[in-house]
Design an enzyme around this catalytic site. Structure first.
Site, short mmCIF file in Angstrom:
data_model
loop_
_atom_site.label_atom_id
_atom_site.label_comp_id
_atom_site.label_asym_id
_atom_site.label_seq_id
_atom_site.Cartn_x
_atom_site.Cartn_y
_atom_site.Cartn_z
CG MET A 278 8.84 2.40 10.04
SD MET A 278 8.45 0.85 10.91
CE MET A 278 7.00 1.37 11.81
CB ILE B 262 3.84 -2.57 3.12
CG1 ILE B 262 3.38 -2.37 4.57
CG2 ILE B 262 3.37 -3.92 2.59
CD1 ILE B 262 1.90 -2.23 4.75
CG HIS C 146 5.73 -6.45 14.77
ND1 HIS C 146 5.45 -5.33 14.02
CD2 HIS C 146 4.71 -6.58 15.66
CE1 HIS C 146 4.31 -4.81 14.43
NE2 HIS C 146 3.84 -5.54 15.42
C1 GAR Z 1 12.01 -1.62 16.14
O1 GAR Z 1 11.58 -1.59 17.46
C2 GAR Z 1 11.15 -2.55 15.31
O2 GAR Z 1 10.60 -3.58 16.05
C3 GAR Z 1 10.08 -1.63 14.80
O3 GAR Z 1 10.73 -0.43 14.54
C4 GAR Z 1 11.78 -0.25 15.47
C5 GAR Z 1 13.00 0.25 14.77
O4 GAR Z 1 13.98 0.65 15.66
N1 GAR Z 1 9.48 -2.18 13.64
C6 GAR Z 1 8.18 -2.12 13.38
O5 GAR Z 1 7.38 -1.57 14.11
C7 GAR Z 1 7.78 -2.79 12.09
N2 GAR Z 1 6.37 -2.99 12.04
P1 GAR Z 1 15.49 0.81 15.20
O6 GAR Z 1 15.47 1.68 13.96
O7 GAR Z 1 16.16 1.49 16.36
O8 GAR Z 1 16.03 -0.56 14.93
#
Ligand code: GAR
Length: 189
Positions: free
Chosen positions: A88, A90, A107
């Protein structure tokens, strides 16, 4: 098959990291995860790094030049692909330019819809009928790089932010490995 050396960036739970680790143990899967980078010291996902004995580095993003440190670590380990998995933060244009190799991201929406954060909340508020996830290349604009793969499902009247997140993530765990396989079928790097 000679696997490409990959680095996965995380900030949180790491469920996508876990699915990539599991798939990468398969001989025919094109990447091997050689490094995990987290910008959060207590990211739950780091437990997967420990469980599967994968080297990991925690980066202090309040430090000036922290991206240079990442680039150095990555170059030391000959990493040829970066996969953002819930990272999270950039990446700067400079970082993207200097790495020169593919950087992928997953995403939780059907891009170009709902770029950025608070995705599920906005999807529910907009009363969307369909959603899903997208795996794409990272370029210098937020959630805007070329799309490798999208998967979708219908939103039910009974869905809420929580259920959307669960359904989307189940889809993500299949989509990220599939996108990587698709990518390696199409390009040589
Ligand atoms: C995921 O759902 C991914 O798509 C999102 O964070 C989550 C991480 O979950 N990413 C974003 O929103 C990026 N903009 P995880 O840590 O369990 O893989």
């Amino acid at each position: 098959m000679v696997k490409k050396r990959a680095c996965i960036f995380i900030s949180g739970k790491g469920s996508n990291l876990n699915s990539l680790i599991k798939r990468s143990r398969d001989n025919s899967f094109p990447i091997k995860i050689n490094l995990i980078i987290s910008n959060k010291v207590n990211a739950e996902g780091l437990n997967y790094a420990k469980k599967f004995s994968i080297p990991f580095i925690i980066i202090d993003t309040s430090k000036k030049n922290y991206e240079i440190k990442i680039l150095n670590e990555i170059s030391k380990r000959n990493i040829s692909i970066i996969c953002l998995a819930g990272y999270m933060k950039i990446l700067s244009k400079r970082f993207i330019r200097q790495f020169k190799r593919p950087i992928l991201n997953i995403h939780p929406s059907l891009l170009p819809k709902f770029k950025g954060i608070n995705t599920y909340k906005r999807i529910i508020e907009k009363k969307e009928r369909i959603t899903g996830c997208t795996v794409h290349f990272v370029n210098e604009y937020l959630d805007s790089g070329k799309i490798i793969l999208k998967k979708s499902f219908e939103i039910k009247d009974s869905d809420n932010e929580r259920s959307l997140k669960i359904k989307t993530q189940i889809m993500e765990h299949k989509s990220y490995p599939e996108a990587i396989i698709r990518l390696f079928k199409n390009i040589n790097f």
